[in-house]
Design an enzyme around this catalytic site. Sequence first.
Site, PDB file in Angstrom:
ATOM      1  N   ASP A 155       0.909  -1.144   0.000  1.00  0.00           N
ATOM      2  CA  ASP A 155       0.000   0.000   0.000  1.00  0.00           C
ATOM      3  C   ASP A 155       0.943   1.187   0.000  1.00  0.00           C
ATOM      4  OD1 ASP A 155      -1.409   2.298   0.907  1.00  0.00           O
ATOM      5  OD2 ASP A 155      -3.030   0.978   1.541  1.00  0.00           O
ATOM      6  N   HIS A 156       1.069   1.866  -1.128  1.00  0.00           N
ATOM      7  CA  HIS A 156       2.168   2.836  -1.220  1.00  0.00           C
ATOM      8  C   HIS A 156       2.009   3.998  -0.241  1.00  0.00           C
ATOM      9  CE1 HIS A 156      -0.473   5.173  -3.916  1.00  0.00           C
ATOM     10  NE2 HIS A 156       0.331   6.186  -3.738  1.00  0.00           N
ATOM     11  N   HIS A 184      -5.872   2.800   1.293  1.00  0.00           N
ATOM     12  CA  HIS A 184      -5.074   3.940   1.765  1.00  0.00           C
ATOM     13  C   HIS A 184      -5.692   4.631   2.988  1.00  0.00           C
ATOM     14  CE1 HIS A 184      -2.981   3.171  -1.842  1.00  0.00           C
ATOM     15  NE2 HIS A 184      -3.652   3.943  -2.659  1.00  0.00           N
TER      16      HIS A 184
HETATM   17  C1  BG6 Z   1      -3.630   4.815  -6.186  1.00  0.00           C
HETATM   18  C2  BG6 Z   1      -5.018   4.883  -6.779  1.00  0.00           C
HETATM   19  O1  BG6 Z   1      -3.509   3.711  -5.338  1.00  0.00           O
HETATM   20  O2  BG6 Z   1      -3.364   6.007  -5.466  1.00  0.00           O
HETATM   21  C3  BG6 Z   1      -5.168   6.100  -7.658  1.00  0.00           C
HETATM   22  O3  BG6 Z   1      -5.260   3.715  -7.525  1.00  0.00           O
HETATM   23  C4  BG6 Z   1      -4.761   7.354  -6.907  1.00  0.00           C
HETATM   24  O4  BG6 Z   1      -6.492   6.228  -8.132  1.00  0.00           O
HETATM   25  C5  BG6 Z   1      -3.407   7.190  -6.262  1.00  0.00           C
HETATM   26  O5  BG6 Z   1      -4.733   8.435  -7.827  1.00  0.00           O
HETATM   27  C6  BG6 Z   1      -3.069   8.359  -5.352  1.00  0.00           C
HETATM   28  O6  BG6 Z   1      -1.751   8.244  -4.919  1.00  0.00           O
HETATM   29  P1  BG6 Z   1      -0.901   9.530  -4.521  1.00  0.00           P
HETATM   30  O7  BG6 Z   1       0.403   8.957  -4.049  1.00  0.00           O
HETATM   31  O8  BG6 Z   1      -0.777  10.382  -5.747  1.00  0.00           O
HETATM   32  O9  BG6 Z   1      -1.668  10.218  -3.439  1.00  0.00           O
END
Ligand code: BG6
Length: 484
Positions: free
Chosen positions: A177-178, A240
């Site tokens: 989960d980044h 997230h």
């Molecule tokens: C991803 C989603 O996991 O996270 C995307 O699939 C979203 O829809 C993105 O835009 C948002 O990531 P960040 O790091 O730009 O907040």
Amino acid sequence: MVSRVIPVDPFDLVVFGGTGDLARRKILPALFRRFQAGQMGDSSRVIGAARSDMDAEAYRGFVRAAIEEFDPQAASDSAALEEFLGRLSYVALDAKGTAGWDKLAGEVSAGRIRAFYFSVGPGLFGDLAQRLHDYGMADHDSRIVVEKPFGRDLASARALNRGLAQHFQEHQIYRIDHYLGKETVQNLMAVRFGNMLFEPLWNSQYVDHIQITVAESVGVGGRGDYYDRAGAMRDMMQNHLMQLLCLIAMEPPAKFDPDAVRDEKLKVIRALDPVAPDNVVRGQYQAEGDKPDYCTQVENPDSRTESFVALKAHISNWRWAGTPFYLRTGKRLKDRASEIAVVFKEAPHSIFGAGAGRHRNILTIKLQPNEGIELGVTIKEPGPGGMRLIDVPLDMTFAEALGPDSADFPDAYERLIMDVIRGNQTLFMRGDEVEAAWAWTDPIIEGWEERSEAPQPYASGSAGPDDSLMLMHRDGRRWREIKP
Ligand code: BG6
């Protein structure tokens, strides 16, 4: 501020889906930056694997173009880029068949760390795990990295977990989960558990409510096909926002180690009450100028998928009973701004009389952009004229407090991939955690389907549908403004 770089042990990293969008935008540029930082030891190698038929030289050209496009600044160090490209090779293979697998097995070296990044749809996870086993690459020291979406409901997540478990043990599976790799998200734990100041107040006796906002200004872009089958609930909330909720609400783990942290997060998810239908609002963005509306963008005129969701959650445990958590996320909102705001209760009695107004402290953890922490405190407005109170921020924008270099955070993927190589699972989701998150999300989505509920339209560039504002107003509260 000098950042410390500790080289990791030599590794072979295979990126399945090595020509895909995520590899181009995130994984390969992240690897290059770690290489530049000196973290990727001399003999470590990256092997792209995908269906396209190309040789290593063509793949290097592909990776060079990707890094030049997505991180032109890093790519300007052409000597480093050439050296990095020299570490790359490529294998064309068929995930569901046998073609290419012998070659791949010959490319990865035994006796060193072997990591396999599944940057592909979940439909291929089981096949890849099986082939890695069949071709002798699934030994006890190899590890696999799997991207979200990890299923689309509890049943499919369970099936994925079962498929992976046939050939890999839990300690070898890294579910990404980044958001957990974001610097400020990690800082949440540092702020909570590294300071004495907050913890005694971190409960329903002192906290009125908590707001979590992850707002994006972009629309669904070119991912309409995937997104229309997912929606904001599956794409963002189940993973997230749920992870942010866990970090803000969990009990202090006994130590900062993978299972201690994940045990505490799991307890939070399991203590969540089911969400009543009138505590959830879904929305879908409308057109704005030359920007198309959601349905046009996903090429599905009758789509009922939500590009926005807001909800009120309750955690039934001693710490949080009575403190609501308001969560919202959406696309095409006013700004790209993500934050967690802990809104404390008002002082029990004002010695300054009714004229002093109502005041309360708010601790805001700004996740992006302008990462930092802000604490709103009440002070006397300077000057004569009696005791007038105003709220001012004690502001710590990291870039200002720690120097400009400190704002140059490593991307989440840099941190997470290096954690895989180091064998540290603290910032990855455990199988039971993912399942518990789906178990909480499923009934909400099923309810919408049973009631054939359509999302409310909202103006692009707004704060979301009106009902999401009502979700707060009817409790006598209001959302914070969406601003960077
Ligand atoms: C991803 C989603 O996991 O996270 C995307 O699939 C979203 O829809 C993105 O835009 C948002 O990531 P960040 O790091 O730009 O907040």
